[in-house]
Design a protein around this motif. Structure first.
Motif, PDB file in Angstrom:
ATOM      1  N   MET A  41       6.416  11.280  95.033  1.00 45.19           N
ATOM      2  CA  MET A  41       6.869  10.911  93.705  1.00 45.19           C
ATOM      3  C   MET A  41       7.651   9.603  93.810  1.00 45.19           C
ATOM      4  O   MET A  41       8.690   9.534  94.450  1.00 45.19           O
ATOM      5  N   ALA A  42       7.140   8.572  93.190  1.00 52.37           N
ATOM      6  CA  ALA A  42       7.818   7.277  93.214  1.00 52.37           C
ATOM      7  C   ALA A  42       8.924   7.261  92.163  1.00 52.37           C
ATOM      8  O   ALA A  42       8.721   7.658  91.017  1.00 52.37           O
ATOM      9  N   LEU A  43      10.086   6.802  92.580  1.00 55.37           N
ATOM     10  CA  LEU A  43      11.228   6.735  91.684  1.00 55.37           C
ATOM     11  C   LEU A  43      11.459   5.295  91.242  1.00 55.37           C
ATOM     12  O   LEU A  43      11.374   4.375  92.057  1.00 55.37           O
ATOM     13  N   SER A  44      11.779   5.113  89.987  1.00 56.68           N
ATOM     14  CA  SER A  44      12.097   3.774  89.493  1.00 56.68           C
ATOM     15  C   SER A  44      13.443   3.358  90.070  1.00 56.68           C
ATOM     16  O   SER A  44      14.232   4.203  90.511  1.00 56.68           O
ATOM     17  N   PRO A  45      13.743   2.059  90.059  1.00 57.03           N
ATOM     18  CA  PRO A  45      15.053   1.615  90.541  1.00 57.03           C
ATOM     19  C   PRO A  45      16.224   2.287  89.795  1.00 57.03           C
ATOM     20  O   PRO A  45      17.241   2.616  90.398  1.00 57.03           O
ATOM     21  N   THR A  46      16.053   2.513  88.504  1.00 59.89           N
ATOM     22  CA  THR A  46      17.111   3.150  87.732  1.00 59.89           C
ATOM     23  C   THR A  46      17.292   4.609  88.153  1.00 59.89           C
ATOM     24  O   THR A  46      18.421   5.087  88.294  1.00 59.89           O
ATOM     25  N   GLU A  47      16.177   5.310  88.371  1.00 65.04           N
ATOM     26  CA  GLU A  47      16.263   6.690  88.848  1.00 65.04           C
ATOM     27  C   GLU A  47      16.927   6.741  90.226  1.00 65.04           C
ATOM     28  O   GLU A  47      17.766   7.617  90.481  1.00 65.04           O
ATOM     29  N   GLN A  48      16.569   5.819  91.090  1.00 65.06           N
ATOM     30  CA  GLN A  48      17.178   5.776  92.423  1.00 65.06           C
ATOM     31  C   GLN A  48      18.689   5.572  92.323  1.00 65.06           C
ATOM     32  O   GLN A  48      19.460   6.258  92.991  1.00 65.06           O
ATOM     33  N   LYS A  49      19.097   4.637  91.479  1.00 71.00           N
ATOM     34  CA  LYS A  49      20.523   4.367  91.302  1.00 71.00           C
ATOM     35  C   LYS A  49      21.243   5.609  90.779  1.00 71.00           C
ATOM     36  O   LYS A  49      22.318   5.964  91.255  1.00 71.00           O
ATOM     37  N   TYR A  50      20.645   6.262  89.790  1.00 68.55           N
ATOM     38  CA  TYR A  50      21.231   7.462  89.192  1.00 68.55           C
ATOM     39  C   TYR A  50      21.394   8.556  90.248  1.00 68.55           C
ATOM     40  O   TYR A  50      22.469   9.154  90.383  1.00 68.55           O
ATOM     41  N   ILE A  51      20.347   8.817  90.997  1.00 67.20           N
ATOM     42  CA  ILE A  51      20.357   9.876  92.015  1.00 67.20           C
ATOM     43  C   ILE A  51      21.367   9.559  93.115  1.00 67.20           C
ATOM     44  O   ILE A  51      22.126  10.433  93.538  1.00 67.20           O
ATOM     45  N   LEU A  52      21.385   8.313  93.576  1.00 62.48           N
ATOM     46  CA  LEU A  52      22.352   7.930  94.617  1.00 62.48           C
ATOM     47  C   LEU A  52      23.784   8.087  94.118  1.00 62.48           C
ATOM     48  O   LEU A  52      24.651   8.606  94.829  1.00 62.48           O
ATOM     49  N   HIS A  53      24.024   7.662  92.901  1.00 60.22           N
ATOM     50  CA  HIS A  53      25.382   7.790  92.355  1.00 60.22           C
ATOM     51  C   HIS A  53      25.762   9.257  92.153  1.00 60.22           C
ATOM     52  O   HIS A  53      26.893   9.650  92.437  1.00 60.22           O
ATOM     53  N   TRP A  54      24.821  10.067  91.667  1.00 59.62           N
ATOM     54  CA  TRP A  54      25.112  11.487  91.471  1.00 59.62           C
ATOM     55  C   TRP A  54      25.471  12.124  92.812  1.00 59.62           C
ATOM     56  O   TRP A  54      26.359  12.976  92.882  1.00 59.62           O
ATOM     57  N   GLY A  55      24.798  11.706  93.878  1.00 51.21           N
ATOM     58  CA  GLY A  55      25.128  12.197  95.215  1.00 51.21           C
ATOM     59  C   GLY A  55      26.527  11.782  95.635  1.00 51.21           C
ATOM     60  O   GLY A  55      27.278  12.571  96.214  1.00 51.21           O
ATOM     61  N   GLU A  56      26.901  10.537  95.353  1.00 52.52           N
ATOM     62  CA  GLU A  56      28.252  10.056  95.686  1.00 52.52           C
ATOM     63  C   GLU A  56      29.314  10.819  94.899  1.00 52.52           C
ATOM     64  O   GLU A  56      30.341  11.215  95.450  1.00 52.52           O
ATOM     65  N   MET A  57      29.054  11.034  93.611  1.00 55.37           N
ATOM     66  CA  MET A  57      30.022  11.768  92.787  1.00 55.37           C
ATOM     67  C   MET A  57      30.123  13.212  93.246  1.00 55.37           C
ATOM     68  O   MET A  57      31.214  13.772  93.318  1.00 55.37           O
ATOM     69  N   GLY A  58      28.987  13.824  93.538  1.00 57.99           N
ATOM     70  CA  GLY A  58      29.012  15.191  94.043  1.00 57.99           C
ATOM     71  C   GLY A  58      29.870  15.289  95.288  1.00 57.99           C
ATOM     72  O   GLY A  58      30.682  16.208  95.432  1.00 57.99           O
ATOM     73  N   ASN A  59      29.715  14.331  96.176  1.00 56.88           N
ATOM     74  CA  ASN A  59      30.496  14.306  97.412  1.00 56.88           C
ATOM     75  C   ASN A  59      31.993  14.231  97.104  1.00 56.88           C
ATOM     76  O   ASN A  59      32.798  14.912  97.730  1.00 56.88           O
ATOM     77  N   ARG A  60      32.371  13.434  96.123  1.00 56.05           N
ATOM     78  CA  ARG A  60      33.780  13.313  95.730  1.00 56.05           C
ATOM     79  C   ARG A  60      34.301  14.604  95.094  1.00 56.05           C
ATOM     80  O   ARG A  60      35.498  14.871  95.130  1.00 56.05           O
ATOM     81  N   TRP A  61      33.401  15.384  94.494  1.00 60.45           N
ATOM     82  CA  TRP A  61      33.789  16.638  93.846  1.00 60.45           C
ATOM     83  C   TRP A  61      33.683  17.823  94.808  1.00 60.45           C
ATOM     84  O   TRP A  61      33.818  18.973  94.382  1.00 60.45           O
ATOM     85  N   GLY A  62      33.390  17.553  96.071  1.00 60.67           N
ATOM     86  CA  GLY A  62      33.316  18.620  97.056  1.00 60.67           C
ATOM     87  C   GLY A  62      31.943  19.271  97.176  1.00 60.67           C
ATOM     88  O   GLY A  62      31.820  20.356  97.718  1.00 60.67           O
ATOM     89  N   VAL A  63      30.917  18.600  96.658  1.00 62.41           N
ATOM     90  CA  VAL A  63      29.546  19.104  96.743  1.00 62.41           C
ATOM     91  C   VAL A  63      28.800  18.232  97.750  1.00 62.41           C
ATOM     92  O   VAL A  63      28.934  17.004  97.731  1.00 62.41           O
ATOM     93  N   ASN A  64      28.016  18.865  98.590  1.00 58.46           N
ATOM     94  CA  ASN A  64      27.222  18.135  99.562  1.00 58.46           C
ATOM     95  C   ASN A  64      26.382  17.063  98.855  1.00 58.46           C
ATOM     96  O   ASN A  64      25.773  17.324  97.813  1.00 58.46           O
ATOM     97  N   ARG A  65      26.352  15.873  99.443  1.00 64.69           N
ATOM     98  CA  ARG A  65      25.650  14.739  98.838  1.00 64.69           C
ATOM     99  C   ARG A  65      24.181  15.054  98.554  1.00 64.69           C
ATOM    100  O   ARG A  65      23.660  14.771  97.472  1.00 64.69           O
ATOM    101  N   THR A  66      23.493  15.657  99.521  1.00 62.66           N
ATOM    102  CA  THR A  66      22.077  15.961  99.336  1.00 62.66           C
ATOM    103  C   THR A  66      21.879  16.998  98.238  1.00 62.66           C
ATOM    104  O   THR A  66      20.930  16.898  97.447  1.00 62.66           O
ATOM    105  N   VAL A  67      22.746  17.983  98.170  1.00 70.18           N
ATOM    106  CA  VAL A  67      22.671  18.989  97.101  1.00 70.18           C
ATOM    107  C   VAL A  67      22.744  18.285  95.748  1.00 70.18           C
ATOM    108  O   VAL A  67      21.936  18.546  94.852  1.00 70.18           O
ATOM    109  N   ALA A  68      23.694  17.388  95.597  1.00 63.62           N
ATOM    110  CA  ALA A  68      23.860  16.671  94.330  1.00 63.62           C
ATOM    111  C   ALA A  68      22.660  15.773  94.036  1.00 63.62           C
ATOM    112  O   ALA A  68      22.211  15.676  92.889  1.00 63.62           O
TER     113      ALA A  68
END
Length: 174
Positions: free
Chosen positions: A1-28
């Motif tokens: 599944m190819a992700l658009s640049p915007t989707e990639q940015k969203y997913i990467l940021h959600w992972g970073e935020m999850g990590n800050r909230w105590g959720v594993n980055r990959t899970v987020a």
């Protein structure tokens, strides 16, 4: 599944935020990918999209399922499990709040209540220390009671409440 640049940015940021909230980055990141996906995805689709190990995807999916944020669906003609995330933002918020309360606040409240009872008999406990402990308990009980009052409100009512924002604060200002 190819992700658009915007989707990639969203997913990467959600992972970073999850990590800050105590959720594993990959899970987020997996949660974000499934939330953005218009179709259910297999574990292999997730591995390919995020370039993460299959074992990591399996463990992350189990974690997301335990939270109630992701569920297994079946696709006609395909024996593999497919996964989809809750799509309603208000329902996601409700599930996360309920799980955080259950996993974090409830056990803390239990210990704080035990400490309050034990503190009454603890001659070595300084009264000022006991008072601070009681303040924390009172605060957590108030938050929990407020949460219980609001958790069953329909999303439309909660939206109205949140949109009132500063108006309520200005009205109640002493």
């Amino acid at each position: 599944m190819a992700l658009s640049p915007t989707e990639q940015k969203y997913i990467l940021h959600w992972g970073e935020m999850g990590n800050r909230w105590g959720v594993n980055r990959t899970v987020a990141q997996i949660h974000a990918l499934l939330f953005l996906s218009n179709t259910p995805l297999t574990a292999e689709d997730i591995v390919e999209s995020l370039n993460v190990a299959r074992s990591n995807v399996s463990n992350s999916l189990k974690e997301l399922q335990s939270w109630g944020l992701v569920k297994v669906v079946h696709v006609m003609g395909d024996r593999r499990d497919h996964f989809t995330a809750l799509q309603d933002v208000w329902e996601i918020f409700r599930v996360v709040m309920e799980e955080r309360k259950r996993r974090e606040i409830d056990p803390t409240l239990s210990v704080m209540r035990e400490c309050a009872i034990e503190g009454e008999q603890d001659a070595a406990l300084d009264p000022a220390t006991k008072a601070r402990m009681d303040q924390v308990l009172e605060f957590l009980e108030m938050l929990t009671a407020t949460y219980e009052d609001y958790k069953h409100l329909p999303p439309a009512t909660l939206q109205k409440f949140l949109k009132m924002g500063g108006k309520v604060a200005r009205f109640l200002k002493e």
